[in-house]
Design a protein around this motif. Structure first.
Motif, mmCIF file in Angstrom:
data_model
loop_
_atom_site.group_PDB
_atom_site.id
_atom_site.type_symbol
_atom_site.label_atom_id
_atom_site.label_comp_id
_atom_site.label_asym_id
_atom_site.label_seq_id
_atom_site.Cartn_x
_atom_site.Cartn_y
_atom_site.Cartn_z
ATOM 1 N N ALA A 155 40.526 41.882 27.903
ATOM 2 C CA ALA A 155 39.558 40.911 27.432
ATOM 3 C C ALA A 155 38.337 40.883 28.321
ATOM 4 C CB ALA A 155 40.224 39.558 27.467
ATOM 5 N N LYS B 17 36.850 46.544 47.733
ATOM 6 C CA LYS B 17 38.125 47.049 47.234
ATOM 7 C C LYS B 17 37.959 48.278 46.349
ATOM 8 C CE LYS B 17 41.397 43.331 47.536
ATOM 9 N NZ LYS B 17 42.292 42.446 46.776
ATOM 10 N N LEU C 283 33.120 41.801 38.179
ATOM 11 C CA LEU C 283 32.787 40.726 37.244
ATOM 12 C C LEU C 283 31.288 40.725 36.946
ATOM 13 C CD1 LEU C 283 34.019 38.311 35.741
ATOM 14 C CD2 LEU C 283 33.393 36.906 37.669
ATOM 15 N N SER D 250 26.049 30.084 39.311
ATOM 16 C CA SER D 250 25.960 30.263 40.759
ATOM 17 C C SER D 250 24.916 31.310 41.120
ATOM 18 C CB SER D 250 27.327 30.629 41.347
ATOM 19 O OG SER D 250 27.821 31.780 40.732
ATOM 20 N N LEU E 196 23.763 32.322 44.707
ATOM 21 C CA LEU E 196 25.053 32.398 45.380
ATOM 22 C C LEU E 196 25.877 33.479 44.705
ATOM 23 C CD1 LEU E 196 26.017 28.640 45.571
ATOM 24 C CD2 LEU E 196 25.397 30.074 47.475
ATOM 25 N N ARG E 197 26.500 34.324 45.513
ATOM 26 C CA ARG E 197 27.393 35.321 44.926
ATOM 27 C C ARG E 197 28.825 34.985 45.277
ATOM 28 N NH1 ARG E 197 24.992 41.289 45.802
ATOM 29 N NH2 ARG E 197 26.514 41.922 44.262
ATOM 30 N N LEU E 198 29.738 35.462 44.431
ATOM 31 C CA LEU E 198 31.135 35.037 44.577
ATOM 32 C C LEU E 198 31.783 35.549 45.843
ATOM 33 C CD1 LEU E 198 32.203 35.485 40.918
ATOM 34 C CD2 LEU E 198 31.782 33.391 42.149
ATOM 35 N N ASP E 199 31.264 36.645 46.413
ATOM 36 C CA ASP E 199 31.885 37.125 47.648
ATOM 37 C C ASP E 199 31.045 36.753 48.865
ATOM 38 O OD1 ASP E 199 29.948 38.732 46.731
ATOM 39 O OD2 ASP E 199 31.178 40.527 46.526
ATOM 40 N N GLY E 200 30.112 35.828 48.682
ATOM 41 C CA GLY E 200 29.368 35.311 49.825
ATOM 42 C C GLY E 200 28.228 36.188 50.291
ATOM 43 N N SER F 100 36.574 35.188 30.703
ATOM 44 C CA SER F 100 36.637 33.962 29.910
ATOM 45 C C SER F 100 35.323 33.187 30.017
ATOM 46 C CB SER F 100 37.782 33.099 30.405
ATOM 47 O OG SER F 100 37.556 32.740 31.743
ATOM 48 N N ILE F 101 35.183 32.193 29.141
ATOM 49 C CA ILE F 101 33.938 31.419 29.097
ATOM 50 C C ILE F 101 33.672 30.713 30.436
ATOM 51 C CG2 ILE F 101 32.745 29.534 27.912
ATOM 52 C CD1 ILE F 101 34.392 30.296 25.424
ATOM 53 N N PRO F 102 34.667 30.028 31.045
ATOM 54 C CA PRO F 102 34.369 29.392 32.344
ATOM 55 C C PRO F 102 33.918 30.385 33.424
ATOM 56 C CG PRO F 102 36.433 28.565 31.485
ATOM 57 C CD PRO F 102 36.019 29.675 30.588
ATOM 58 N N GLU F 103 34.529 31.566 33.463
ATOM 59 C CA GLU F 103 34.121 32.558 34.467
ATOM 60 C C GLU F 103 32.674 32.956 34.257
ATOM 61 O OE1 GLU F 103 37.257 35.765 35.556
ATOM 62 O OE2 GLU F 103 37.825 34.990 33.599
ATOM 63 N N PHE G 288 30.289 30.088 35.143
ATOM 64 C CA PHE G 288 30.208 29.845 36.580
ATOM 65 C C PHE G 288 29.408 30.938 37.280
ATOM 66 C CE2 PHE G 288 31.817 30.291 40.925
ATOM 67 C CZ PHE G 288 31.427 29.048 41.399
ATOM 68 N N GLN H 12 21.645 29.807 41.532
ATOM 69 C CA GLN H 12 21.420 29.198 42.846
ATOM 70 C C GLN H 12 21.437 30.254 43.939
ATOM 71 O OE1 GLN H 12 24.328 26.010 43.427
ATOM 72 N NE2 GLN H 12 24.593 25.937 41.231
#
Lengths: 312, 230
Positions: free
Chosen positions: A34, A82, A243, A47, A52-56, A37-40, A43, A50
């Motif tokens: 898939a 990774k 992502l 972010s 901001l990235r998910l891995d800082g 999802s919509i929340p991912e 978000f 602003q």
């Protein structure tokens, strides 16, 4: 078509779940995983707005590459976070094709197997695989990284055939940059056996007899990928994670070397970009390529210093 | 505690034997039965040697009944939804398996919605089935669609550790800022907080503690938390 044996259908009209909508014959391969999802999705976009990235990381910050060299020359493992890729070079002596008697041959073999990520199927190459293979070919072969004429041993009789094999071990985003980096470092790290030509006779000296020689290279290109997002208020992001890659509206890949020579600009679809924007991104890429070049040179020097080549 | 490989015999004997994940009872034609391991990992047992299980780490989820998972709605097929829970097969979710759902009044899920659900059926020859309520009481008990927030992916060992009340990570983070979390046993953790940077901090900490990623200990984690801007 659907009156015949169902095997003939092979999901001619695949529905959302992988079933053919007309005969309910299921596609043989696993349905693609898939999309996020919509929340991912929401978000990530909010972010990034602003900055901001998910891995800082910052928007224009790369994950630091980790280069590991194997016991043989020309074996390199490159890891970006990774994402992990192994590149290996080996050389063989062959007879050149008659149309190019003075040039060596370079071939690149890469395959994306389900080992890298469950998204990749074995069998039919996916779009990502085609893009990566073509881009590797452009960056590592067509941009004349290795001096092909120096690979010629005896005109029309004997040339070196370099074979670069790329194994993608894990995909956590931006596999292309990782594979290009691994490939180019493997070429830099590789050393071919010394050859001696007397008349028509070719002698290949074993590495234990004479020190092997590095390949003569014109330049060292690096590939840098930027992700663009559908909302124009989000600035482009360097070295996208998995992502970010799947949620981006388009990727812009730039290959260049530390001498500010542009090799490849690839943008396959996605958002429209102004010429100024592309120039700005190229400017950023130049700085990043210089930084990358510095770390690669350092690591190569370190590895070479730690290696003892026996010469009798 | 010892290491076992798949197929290895396990000396588990008890009048009231209970087998956990990774173990299988095999009966031979002679009538006696033996216990073998189906997974590689550490063999554990309870103090009275009645419960046995194999602990290992993996990234691919294998559904087991009564485990709570986080899934994404992929498609609707008739009355049911098809949900991706990260297993080899899609799971089925009955449209009526929600609290207060009737034929007329069904929850309004979209493709891409996020769910916290429980695996109600997991059989090796069938697709797994989910439910979003307690079948006895028909109450939601916290299951259902989750809105907002973010999903962190981690290894299966990490998400089992997060469910352990004695594990240090979630209390340590909770002492710094308030947040909500729902842990699925399929390697997905849903996190929500007021500010985006807090969600990102939780996500990075889980990644850092994950034995499959950074593998940080409690002391290292404390240091790492100090470097984050929260």
């Amino acid at each position: 078509m659907h009156k015949r044996a169902p095997a003939f259908c092979s999901a001619a009209r695949p529905g959302a779940s992988g079933f053919c909508t007309r005969c309910l014959f299921r596609r043989a391969r696993m349905p693609r995983p898939a999309s996020p999802s919509i929340p991912e999705k929401e978000f990530l976009y909010s972010s990034l707005k602003q900055s901001l990235r998910l891995d800082g990381r910052n928007l224009l910050e790369m994950r630091a590459p980790t280069l590991t060299f194997g016991p043989e020359l020309g074996w390199v493992e490159c890891a970006l976070g990774k994402t992990r890729v192994i590149a290996q070079v080996d050389a063989k002596m062959v007879k050149p094709p008659p149309e190019r008697p003075l040039e060596g041959i370079i071939s690149i073999h890469s395959e994306l197997s389900p080992m890298a990520s469950s998204e990749y199927d074995s069998g039919r190459p996916s779009d990502e695989e085609v893009t990566i293979t073509r881009m590797l070919d452009k960056v590592l072969r067509r941009s004349d990284v290795v001096d092909k004429e120096s690979l010629c041993v005896l005109a029309g009789q004997r040339v070196w055939h370099l074979r670069l094999t790329i194994h993608c071990l894990a995909d956590a985003g931006n596999m292309l940059d990782c594979a290009c980096l691994a490939g180019v470092v493997a070429l830099r790290h590789f050393r071919r056996p010394e050859v001696e030509v007397v008349g028509d006779e070719v002698t290949i000296h074993h590495p234990s007899e004479r020190a092997p020689v590095p390949l003569s290279m014109h330049h060292t290109p690096y590939c840098l990928t930027f992700a663009y997002f559908p909302e124009t208020s989000i600035l482009p992001v360097l070295d996208p994670s998995h992502l970010e890659e799947t949620l981006s509206a388009g990727l812009l890949s730039i290959a260049l070397n530390a001498q500010r020579e542009l090799c490849v600009v690839q943008k396959a679809g996605g958002v429209p970009l102004a010429p100024d924007e592309i120039l700005r991104i190229v400017g950023i890429a130049v700085d990043k390529a210089k930084e990358l070049d510095k770390t690669v040179e350092e690591r190569l020097k370190e590895d070479w210093a730690g290696r003892t080549v026996e010469v009798r | 505690m010892s290491l076992v490989l798949p197929g290895e015999h396990v000396p588990a004997q008890h009048v009231n034997l209970k087998l956990g994940p990774g173990l299988l009872q095999q009966s031979s034609p002679g009538g006696e039965s033996s216990i073998i391991a189906t997974r590689a990992g550490e063999l554990n047992h309870s103090a009275n040697r009645a419960r046995w299980w194999v602990e290992s780490n993996a990234r691919r989820y294998v559904p087991a009944p009564q485990e709570s998972v986080i899934g994404v709605v992929i498609a609707r097929s008739g009355e049911n939804w098809r949900v991706d829970i990260g297993a080899a097969h899609m799971a089925n979710l009955d449209g009526l398996a929600f609290e207060g759902a009737t034929k007329r009044n069904r929850p309004n899920l979209k493709v891409g919605s996020l769910l916290y659900a429980r695996v109600s059926l997991a059989h090796k020859d069938m697709e797994p089935e989910l439910e979003c309520f307690d079948a006895q009481t028909r109450k939601a008990e916290g299951f259902g669609e989750v809105k907002g927030g973010f999903v962190v992916h981690c290894s299966l060992k990490m998400c089992r550790q997060l469910l352990d009340p004695k594990h240090f990570l979630l209390p340590m983070l909770g002492s710094r800022f308030p947040f909500d979390a729902a842990t699925g046993l399929n390697g997905r953790v849903w996190v929500n907080a007021k500010e985006a940077k807090h969600i990102i901090a939780v996500s990075r900490c889980i990644e850092a503690v994950d034995p499959d990623g950074g593998g940080m200990s409690e002391a290292e984690m404390k240091k790492f938390l100090g470097t984050l801007d929260i």
